[in-house]
Write a protein that holds these residues in place. Structure first.
Motif, PDB file in Angstrom:
ATOM      1  N   GLY A  55       0.786  -1.049   0.040  1.00 25.47           N
ATOM      2  CA  GLY A  55       0.023  -0.026  -0.049  1.00 25.47           C
ATOM      3  C   GLY A  55       0.806   1.546  -0.006  1.00 25.47           C
ATOM      4  N   PHE A  56       2.067   1.160  -0.193  1.00 26.29           N
ATOM      5  CA  PHE A  56       2.896   2.346  -0.131  1.00 26.29           C
ATOM      6  C   PHE A  56       3.035   2.939  -1.668  1.00 26.29           C
ATOM      7  N   PRO A  57       3.268   4.180  -1.683  1.00 25.63           N
ATOM      8  CA  PRO A  57       3.096   4.839  -3.140  1.00 25.63           C
ATOM      9  C   PRO A  57       4.350   4.362  -4.056  1.00 25.63           C
ATOM     10  N   PRO A  58       3.925   3.756  -5.140  1.00 27.14           N
ATOM     11  CA  PRO A  58       4.826   3.384  -5.932  1.00 27.14           C
ATOM     12  C   PRO A  58       5.938   4.530  -6.659  1.00 27.14           C
ATOM     13  N   SER A  59       5.315   5.463  -6.894  1.00 29.05           N
ATOM     14  CA  SER A  59       6.428   6.674  -7.272  1.00 29.05           C
ATOM     15  C   SER A  59       7.357   7.086  -6.052  1.00 29.05           C
ATOM     16  N   THR A  60       6.951   7.229  -5.011  1.00 32.76           N
ATOM     17  CA  THR A  60       7.861   7.290  -3.768  1.00 32.76           C
ATOM     18  C   THR A  60       8.996   6.237  -3.664  1.00 32.76           C
ATOM     19  N   THR A  61       8.454   4.938  -3.901  1.00 29.90           N
ATOM     20  CA  THR A  61       9.478   3.886  -3.849  1.00 29.90           C
ATOM     21  C   THR A  61      10.275   3.981  -4.894  1.00 29.90           C
ATOM     22  N   LEU A  62       9.947   4.177  -6.196  1.00 30.87           N
ATOM     23  CA  LEU A  62      10.964   4.151  -7.159  1.00 30.87           C
ATOM     24  C   LEU A  62      11.950   5.490  -6.867  1.00 30.87           C
ATOM     25  N   LEU A  63      11.415   6.670  -6.388  1.00 33.20           N
ATOM     26  CA  LEU A  63      12.450   7.821  -5.977  1.00 33.20           C
ATOM     27  C   LEU A  63      13.326   7.386  -5.167  1.00 33.20           C
ATOM     28  N   PHE A  64      13.080   6.808  -3.992  1.00 27.37           N
ATOM     29  CA  PHE A  64      14.037   6.734  -3.092  1.00 27.37           C
ATOM     30  C   PHE A  64      14.752   5.225  -3.481  1.00 27.37           C
ATOM     31  N   SER A  65      14.279   4.360  -4.289  1.00 32.65           N
ATOM     32  CA  SER A  65      15.204   3.248  -4.833  1.00 32.65           C
ATOM     33  C   SER A  65      16.150   3.753  -5.590  1.00 32.65           C
ATOM     34  N   GLY A  66      16.101   4.705  -6.294  1.00 33.70           N
ATOM     35  CA  GLY A  66      17.284   5.433  -7.200  1.00 33.70           C
ATOM     36  C   GLY A  66      18.147   6.208  -6.323  1.00 33.70           C
ATOM     37  N   ILE A  67      17.475   7.114  -5.226  1.00 32.25           N
ATOM     38  CA  ILE A  67      18.348   7.787  -4.345  1.00 32.25           C
ATOM     39  C   ILE A  67      19.233   6.888  -3.507  1.00 32.25           C
ATOM     40  N   ILE A 314      19.614   7.082 -11.677  1.00 33.90           N
ATOM     41  CA  ILE A 314      19.264   8.350 -12.191  1.00 33.90           C
ATOM     42  C   ILE A 314      17.973   8.060 -13.043  1.00 33.90           C
ATOM     43  N   VAL A 315      17.917   7.164 -13.905  1.00 35.62           N
ATOM     44  CA  VAL A 315      16.761   6.701 -14.774  1.00 35.62           C
ATOM     45  C   VAL A 315      15.416   6.455 -13.581  1.00 35.62           C
ATOM     46  N   ALA A 316      15.711   5.914 -12.677  1.00 35.20           N
ATOM     47  CA  ALA A 316      14.702   5.566 -11.629  1.00 35.20           C
ATOM     48  C   ALA A 316      14.083   6.904 -11.085  1.00 35.20           C
ATOM     49  N   ILE A 317      14.944   7.563 -10.650  1.00 35.35           N
ATOM     50  CA  ILE A 317      14.458   8.939 -10.179  1.00 35.35           C
ATOM     51  C   ILE A 317      13.842   9.756 -11.016  1.00 35.35           C
TER      52      ILE A 317
END
Length: 436
Positions: A55-67, A314-317
């Motif tokens: 239930g976590f936001p996918p875009s937020t997960t993707l952002l911090f995956s890249g970071i 960088i692409v994930a971000i």
């Protein structure tokens, strides 16, 4: 070693059959960008499934995956190639915490584990890794990883029941793609299965595109913040042992494939993973871990350049900055999730079994038999124990059981002279190690 730039490998366009591209090297930038894109594809399927299931936001997960990946590369000084994707080890405690309290409480548990893992990394950096094998020999480590996967089986079945036809088609698609395809397509068979299942779900009218149409093309992800519920923390603690195993396995795999001893980097990888997890949880993203899918890409391409991972991060971000992508991911219906999690949760369990096989655990020994048997039954049955307001679930109790049973029987065996030390396992081929 300076962070930038990397040394050009050969002519920068190809890798000789008897050669590899080392972490401090790179190919020509167009080729490096292409390999970085492969890493994004390899991690994407599993990484976006975790927020869908929790239930976590996918875009937020993707952002911090890249970071998190970039933080990892900086802290390890570009010596350990790795992508930090979403960790499946947290799914059970996150789900239980959300049901018992709120998503914020689940994020609080993830945040604490991230901090503890970072501190553990500092400890390992100071004293070395020998104590890890003594605390968690392969039979214990494999049991803990296996019981986490099998403990999640009822969750997979709940989604499966909501649309059995779509779930079965999705499951079969993953199986067939894995059997038919080789190379990169074979490594992203889960993602291909999700795409096929999704198309079937659309045809069956199971997908609601309203949120997707309303979402903006560009914008910041959704940020939420953790809350702390000390009562829920015991459910998360066993995950530290899994993350420890994953990071040690990742460093060992990269070391074997590059011909280097990277044991001295384990402390840095643990600290990096813990810091990335804590930062992600602070803003509402999923916890992170090193990824076996990306180990597979490196094994196939023989390119271990950390430059490719900078590209992937960088692409994930950049992808995370489109709310439409997150909204599209959230449209995936329960039937598709049910089908794919039958595979994913089973694979987590089998990773634990593979740890036994790779380490040649001798199951003719009673201490190994009982350690694994008791831990798995406790985890699969999801045995729950509540005292003083603190609830321990199957994963926590199974982990405790594995540690206590093994060391108790080993100590009694040493005192009575009936326990003979086991032969250490030979090195194994790391190409297929899982990392989440």
């Amino acid at each position: 070693m300076s962070l930038l730039p990397w040394r050009l490998h050969g002519n920068g366009l190809s890798v000789a059959p008897d050669s590899i591209v080392l972490p401090e090297e790179r190919l020509a930038w167009p080729v490096t960008i292409g390999i970085g894109a492969q890493h994004v594809v390899a991690m994407f399927g599993a990484t976006f499934l975790v927020p869908l299931l929790t239930g976590f936001p996918p875009s937020t997960t993707l952002l911090f995956s890249g970071i998190g990946t970039i933080l990892f590369l900086l802290i390890t000084r570009n010596r350990v190639p790795s992508y930090l994707g979403s960790s499946f080890a947290f799914i059970a405690p996150i789900t239980a915490s959300t049901q018992a309290d709120s998503p914020g409480a689940a994020l609080g548990g993830v945040l604490v584990i991230g901090i503890l893992l970072a501190l553990l990394g500092l400890l390992v950096q100071a004293v070395g890794t020998r104590w890890i094998g003594m605390l968690m020999p392969p039979v214990v480590m494999g049991s803990i990883v296996a019981l986490i996967g099998f403990n999640l089986a009822p969750t997979a079945y709940l989604n499966f029941q909501k649309s059995p036809v779509t779930a079965v088609i999705t499951l079969l698609a993953v199986v067939l793609c894995t059997a038919v395809f080789r190379g990169l397509l074979g490594r992203v068979s889960v993602l291909l299965g999700v795409v096929i299942g999704y198309v079937v779900a659309v045809a069956r009218g199971e997908v609601d595109f309203t949120a997707f149409h309303e979402a903006s093309l560009f914008g910041l992800p959704e940020f939420t913040h953790p809350t702390l519920n000390l009562v829920l923390l015991p459910m998360f603690l066993p995950v530290i042992l899994v993350l420890l195993a994953e990071n040690v396995g990742h460093v060992t795999s990269v070391g074997l494939m590059t011909g280097r001893n990277l044991d001295h980097m384990v402390g840095r990888t643990l600290f990096s993973d813990g810091l990335a997890t804590a930062v992600s949880a602070t803003f509402g993203g999923s916890p992170t871990t090193t990824y076996g899918e990306n180990i597979g890409v490196m094994s196939a391409t023989r390119v271990f350049s950390t430059a490719a991972y900078w590209v992937a991060g960088i692409v994930a971000i950049l992808l995370s900055l489109s709310p439409k992508i997150g909204a599209l991911i959230n449209t995936i219906p329960p039937g598709v999730l049910g089908g794919v999690t039958f595979v994913l949760y089973g694979l987590i369990g089998i990773v634990g079994v593979r740890m036994w096989v790779d380490a040649r655990v001798d199951f003719s020994r009673p201490k190994n038999q009982i350690t694994a048997g008791v831990a798995l039954v406790v985890g699969i049955a999801n045995v729950t124990w509540t005292f003083d307001g603190i609830t321990l679930t199957g994963i926590a109790l199974g982990t405790i059981a594995a540690l206590v049973v093994y060391h108790l029987m080993a100590q009694i065996g040493r005192l009575t002279g009936t326990d003979v030390p086991e032969e250490p396992a030979e090195a194994v081929d790391p190409a297929g190690r899982a990392g989440h």
